[in-house]
Design an enzyme around this catalytic site. Sequence first.
Site, PDB file in Angstrom:
ATOM      1  CE  LYS A  67     -33.629 -40.777 -38.677  1.00 54.68           C
ATOM      2  NZ  LYS A  67     -32.416 -40.811 -39.527  1.00 54.68           N
ATOM      3  NE  ARG A 110     -28.873 -43.497 -38.537  1.00 54.65           N
ATOM      4  CZ  ARG A 110     -29.475 -44.075 -39.565  1.00 54.65           C
ATOM      5  NH1 ARG A 110     -28.822 -44.316 -40.699  1.00 54.65           N
ATOM      6  NH2 ARG A 110     -30.727 -44.418 -39.487  1.00 54.65           N
ATOM      7  CD  GLN A 138     -26.124 -40.206 -45.770  1.00 57.19           C
ATOM      8  OE1 GLN A 138     -25.262 -40.610 -44.987  1.00 57.19           O
ATOM      9  NE2 GLN A 138     -27.117 -39.432 -45.376  1.00 57.19           N
ATOM     10  CG  MET A 220     -23.141 -47.800 -46.421  1.00 60.90           C
ATOM     11  SD  MET A 220     -23.414 -48.897 -45.021  1.00 60.90           S
ATOM     12  CE  MET A 220     -24.173 -47.781 -43.854  1.00 60.90           C
ATOM     13  N   GLY A 221     -26.749 -47.920 -49.479  1.00 62.90           N
ATOM     14  CA  GLY A 221     -27.829 -47.185 -50.152  1.00 62.90           C
ATOM     15  C   GLY A 221     -29.198 -47.820 -49.993  1.00 62.90           C
ATOM     16  CG  ASP A 223     -32.687 -46.430 -47.122  1.00 66.06           C
ATOM     17  OD1 ASP A 223     -33.183 -46.517 -48.267  1.00 66.06           O
ATOM     18  OD2 ASP A 223     -32.402 -45.336 -46.608  1.00 66.06           O
TER      19      ASP A 223
HETATM   20  N1  LIG Z   1     -28.309 -47.205 -44.731  1.00 65.88           N
HETATM   21  C1  LIG Z   1     -28.573 -46.081 -44.114  1.00 65.88           C
HETATM   22  O1  LIG Z   1     -28.561 -46.011 -42.888  1.00 65.88           O
HETATM   23  C2  LIG Z   1     -28.863 -44.844 -44.922  1.00 65.88           C
HETATM   24  C3  LIG Z   1     -28.838 -43.586 -44.316  1.00 65.88           C
HETATM   25  C4  LIG Z   1     -29.035 -42.447 -45.099  1.00 65.88           C
HETATM   26  C5  LIG Z   1     -29.278 -42.595 -46.464  1.00 65.88           C
HETATM   27  N2  LIG Z   1     -29.340 -43.842 -47.003  1.00 65.88           N
HETATM   28  C6  LIG Z   1     -29.595 -44.042 -48.432  1.00 65.88           C
HETATM   29  O2  LIG Z   1     -28.394 -43.779 -49.151  1.00 65.88           O
HETATM   30  C7  LIG Z   1     -28.713 -43.347 -50.470  1.00 65.88           C
HETATM   31  C8  LIG Z   1     -27.980 -42.053 -50.781  1.00 65.88           C
HETATM   32  O3  LIG Z   1     -28.403 -41.049 -49.889  1.00 65.88           O
HETATM   33  P1  LIG Z   1     -27.950 -39.523 -50.090  1.00 65.88           P
HETATM   34  O4  LIG Z   1     -28.488 -38.789 -48.929  1.00 65.88           O
HETATM   35  O5  LIG Z   1     -26.500 -39.461 -50.384  1.00 65.88           O
HETATM   36  O6  LIG Z   1     -28.793 -39.158 -51.380  1.00 65.88           O
HETATM   37  P2  LIG Z   1     -28.512 -37.996 -52.414  1.00 65.88           P
HETATM   38  O7  LIG Z   1     -29.781 -37.812 -53.167  1.00 65.88           O
HETATM   39  O8  LIG Z   1     -27.881 -36.819 -51.754  1.00 65.88           O
HETATM   40  O9  LIG Z   1     -27.391 -38.613 -53.371  1.00 65.88           O
HETATM   41  C9  LIG Z   1     -27.616 -39.746 -54.163  1.00 65.88           C
HETATM   42  C10 LIG Z   1     -26.518 -39.821 -55.207  1.00 65.88           C
HETATM   43  O10 LIG Z   1     -26.780 -40.967 -56.014  1.00 65.88           O
HETATM   44  C11 LIG Z   1     -26.829 -40.591 -57.385  1.00 65.88           C
HETATM   45  N3  LIG Z   1     -27.895 -41.369 -58.013  1.00 65.88           N
HETATM   46  C12 LIG Z   1     -29.196 -41.035 -58.131  1.00 65.88           C
HETATM   47  N4  LIG Z   1     -29.863 -42.027 -58.743  1.00 65.88           N
HETATM   48  C13 LIG Z   1     -28.954 -43.002 -58.993  1.00 65.88           C
HETATM   49  C14 LIG Z   1     -29.044 -44.279 -59.604  1.00 65.88           C
HETATM   50  N5  LIG Z   1     -30.193 -44.762 -60.044  1.00 65.88           N
HETATM   51  N6  LIG Z   1     -27.918 -44.991 -59.720  1.00 65.88           N
HETATM   52  C15 LIG Z   1     -26.754 -44.527 -59.252  1.00 65.88           C
HETATM   53  N7  LIG Z   1     -26.613 -43.328 -58.659  1.00 65.88           N
HETATM   54  C16 LIG Z   1     -27.705 -42.581 -58.535  1.00 65.88           C
HETATM   55  C17 LIG Z   1     -27.124 -39.103 -57.434  1.00 65.88           C
HETATM   56  O11 LIG Z   1     -26.541 -38.491 -58.568  1.00 65.88           O
HETATM   57  C18 LIG Z   1     -26.513 -38.609 -56.124  1.00 65.88           C
HETATM   58  O12 LIG Z   1     -25.190 -38.143 -56.295  1.00 65.88           O
HETATM   59  C19 LIG Z   1     -30.238 -43.223 -50.491  1.00 65.88           C
HETATM   60  O13 LIG Z   1     -30.774 -44.406 -51.033  1.00 65.88           O
HETATM   61  C20 LIG Z   1     -30.609 -43.097 -49.033  1.00 65.88           C
HETATM   62  O14 LIG Z   1     -31.925 -43.497 -48.762  1.00 65.88           O
HETATM   63  C21 LIG Z   1     -29.119 -44.959 -46.271  1.00 65.88           C
END
Ligand SMILES: NC(=O)c1ccc[n+]([C@@H]2O[C@H](COP(=O)([O-])OP(=O)(O)OC[C@H]3O[C@@H](n4cnc5c(N)ncnc54)[C@H](O)[C@@H]3O)[C@@H](O)[C@H]2O)c1
Length: 323
Positions: A67, A110, A138, A220-221, A223
């Site tokens: 990917k 996923r 997410q 989950m955040g 990564d």
């Molecule tokens: N573990 C995994 O497999 C996996 C997969 C996809 C995404 N992610 C990670 O999950 C996180 C969220 O992804 P997403 O697609 O929902 O992103 P997104 O940008 O759509 O949403 C992020 C949310 O977090 C909030 N936010 C922004 N900065 C912040 C901070 N400093 N403290 C608290 N909240 C904050 C925002 O207001 C927003 O609502 C990202 O870090 C992304 O890289 C992890």
Amino acid sequence: MLVISEEDARVLVSVESAIAAVEKTFAAMARGEARNYPVVREVVGYQDAVFGVKTGCDTSAPILGLKAGGYWPHNLAKGLTNHQSSTLLFDPETGRASALVSANYLTGVRTGAASAIATKYLSRPDSTVLGIIGTGAQSAYQLRATLAVRPIRKVYAWDPSLENIATFGRIVAELGLEYAPQTDCQAVAVNADILITVTPSQRALVEKSWVRAGTHVSAMGADTKGKQELDPALVASAALFVDETAQAITIGECQHAYNAGLITAQSLRGSIGEVIAGFCDGRRTAQEITLFDGTGVALQDLVVADLALRLAAELGLGSRVEY
Ligand SMILES: NC(=O)c1ccc[n+]([C@@H]2O[C@H](COP(=O)([O-])OP(=O)(O)OC[C@H]3O[C@@H](n4cnc5c(N)ncnc54)[C@H](O)[C@@H]3O)[C@@H](O)[C@H]2O)c1
């Protein structure tokens, strides 16, 4: 080669089928039959983008592919989501490319599947209250996947964006659940049976003292190096599970407790695949705090793309391209 669009991928892969496929590959990883190869992740130096390639092979299936994609922060203004990715599958018998699958929806589904699998194996079966910290793209995937494995009735949520909290609230209401948006993380953490953190935060949002005995936490955040959502003391004191140890201690939530010397690789109870395969215990008591550090591995992406490929071939969806 079959080309599968974003729209077709949405139709083809359900939350339940993604959970089943990811669960199978996590177990194959634990048995040594599936392997994620080293991840490439680079700052592009153009459009402020971050680009990465995740690749691997599940020989038990067999499934081989990659990917590629990342984060383009200025996309929203162009009418596109900021996260963009595509999966390329190869025929493991010959190495010929077999499918190009749009992977934006699939990445969400996923990721939801990974935390739902952890929730299924690690949370108390009577968990009815979900707490979500981070109501971005997410969060809806996390919610729908959690509903597939636990009888959730009430959802607490926090996010710095009031707009995102409101959007998420509409999804919660559509699913017939009670919604309790909060103005701070503590109120979410103290009320949750299952707590999911899914933000790009680079500092701890949840303190150890806020998390009740018996809670399951899916982090989950985090990564990437530097991302953090939890107090390292919480990580160090919980019954700790990961998708992949090497990723968890370098780019996952565990990196902070690991770098501070609070945990070692031996502190982990195991991978979620080892729990599924019966190689290690999951939750041992109703009082334990269990914690899953989900960093996101290539095999999750590959198995949901493979599912889309197989169903598309069966149903005559997708576009066939001679190449
Ligand atoms: N573990 C995994 O497999 C996996 C997969 C996809 C995404 N992610 C990670 O999950 C996180 C969220 O992804 P997403 O697609 O929902 O992103 P997104 O940008 O759509 O949403 C992020 C949310 O977090 C909030 N936010 C922004 N900065 C912040 C901070 N400093 N403290 C608290 N909240 C904050 C925002 O207001 C927003 O609502 C990202 O870090 C992304 O890289 C992890």
